[in-house]
Design a protein around this motif. Structure first.
Motif, short mmCIF file in Angstrom:
data_model
loop_
_atom_site.label_atom_id
_atom_site.label_comp_id
_atom_site.label_asym_id
_atom_site.label_seq_id
_atom_site.Cartn_x
_atom_site.Cartn_y
_atom_site.Cartn_z
N PRO A 22 29.37 37.78 36.57
CA PRO A 22 29.12 39.12 37.10
C PRO A 22 29.68 39.26 38.51
O PRO A 22 29.66 38.32 39.30
N LEU A 23 30.19 40.44 38.81
CA LEU A 23 30.70 40.72 40.13
C LEU A 23 29.55 41.10 41.05
O LEU A 23 28.49 41.53 40.61
N ASP A 24 29.78 40.95 42.33
CA ASP A 24 28.76 41.28 43.33
C ASP A 24 28.38 42.75 43.22
O ASP A 24 29.25 43.62 43.13
N PRO A 25 27.09 43.07 43.22
CA PRO A 25 26.65 44.47 43.10
C PRO A 25 27.11 45.36 44.26
O PRO A 25 27.05 46.57 44.17
N CYS A 26 27.59 44.76 45.35
CA CYS A 26 28.05 45.58 46.48
C CYS A 26 29.42 46.20 46.20
O CYS A 26 29.84 47.11 46.91
N TYR A 27 30.13 45.73 45.17
CA TYR A 27 31.46 46.25 44.88
C TYR A 27 31.36 47.68 44.37
O TYR A 27 30.69 47.95 43.38
N GLN A 28 32.03 48.57 45.05
CA GLN A 28 32.05 49.99 44.67
C GLN A 28 33.39 50.28 44.01
O GLN A 28 34.41 50.45 44.68
N GLU A 29 33.36 50.33 42.68
CA GLU A 29 34.59 50.54 41.91
C GLU A 29 35.11 51.95 42.09
O GLU A 29 34.35 52.90 42.24
N LYS A 30 36.43 52.06 42.08
CA LYS A 30 37.16 53.33 42.22
C LYS A 30 36.90 54.00 43.57
O LYS A 30 36.93 55.21 43.67
N VAL A 31 36.62 53.18 44.59
CA VAL A 31 36.40 53.68 45.95
C VAL A 31 37.45 53.04 46.86
O VAL A 31 37.56 51.81 46.92
N ASN A 32 38.19 53.88 47.56
CA ASN A 32 39.21 53.43 48.50
C ASN A 32 38.76 53.79 49.91
O ASN A 32 38.62 54.96 50.24
N CYS A 33 38.56 52.79 50.75
CA CYS A 33 38.14 53.00 52.13
C CYS A 33 39.30 52.89 53.12
O CYS A 33 39.11 53.08 54.32
#
Length: 101
Positions: A22-33
């Motif tokens: 599982p990937l870290d829950p902090c990863y926000q997919e489809k978000v570009n900062c």
């Protein structure tokens, strides 16, 4: 003996066809900062987003990272913040303070 053979077969199938960790829950997919004025650095030589996250941890001013995964090559952006997140299909971003070590 049959049990041992079954267990070895089950273990092999699990290792070959099992799910990714599982990937870290902090990863926000489809978000570009990424914004140029927020960039602390970048690299294209990392194998995955986990390496991007850990590299960000090693930089004093890095508070956010954005991972761009594309067919041509991947890029990890090290950022000082994320005040204006944007949508982006090939991007995943994370706030280091929210990520698990």
């Amino acid at each position: 003996m049959k049990f041992l053979a079954f267990f070895a077969f089950f273990l092999t199938v699990t290792l070959v066809f099992g799910e990714d960790p599982p990937l870290d829950p902090c990863y926000q997919e489809k978000v570009n900062c990424f914004l140029p004025e927020l960039e602390v650095g970048r690299t294209t030589y990392l194998r995955g987003i986990e390496y991007c996250e850990n590299a960000c941890r090693s930089l004093e001013d890095c508070k956010w990272f954005t991972w761009r995964e594309a067919e041509d090559f991947n890029v990890c952006y090290f950022l000082s913040g994320c005040p204006m997140p944007m949508n982006g299909d090939e991007y995943t971003s994370g706030d280091i303070e929210e990520c698990q070590e």
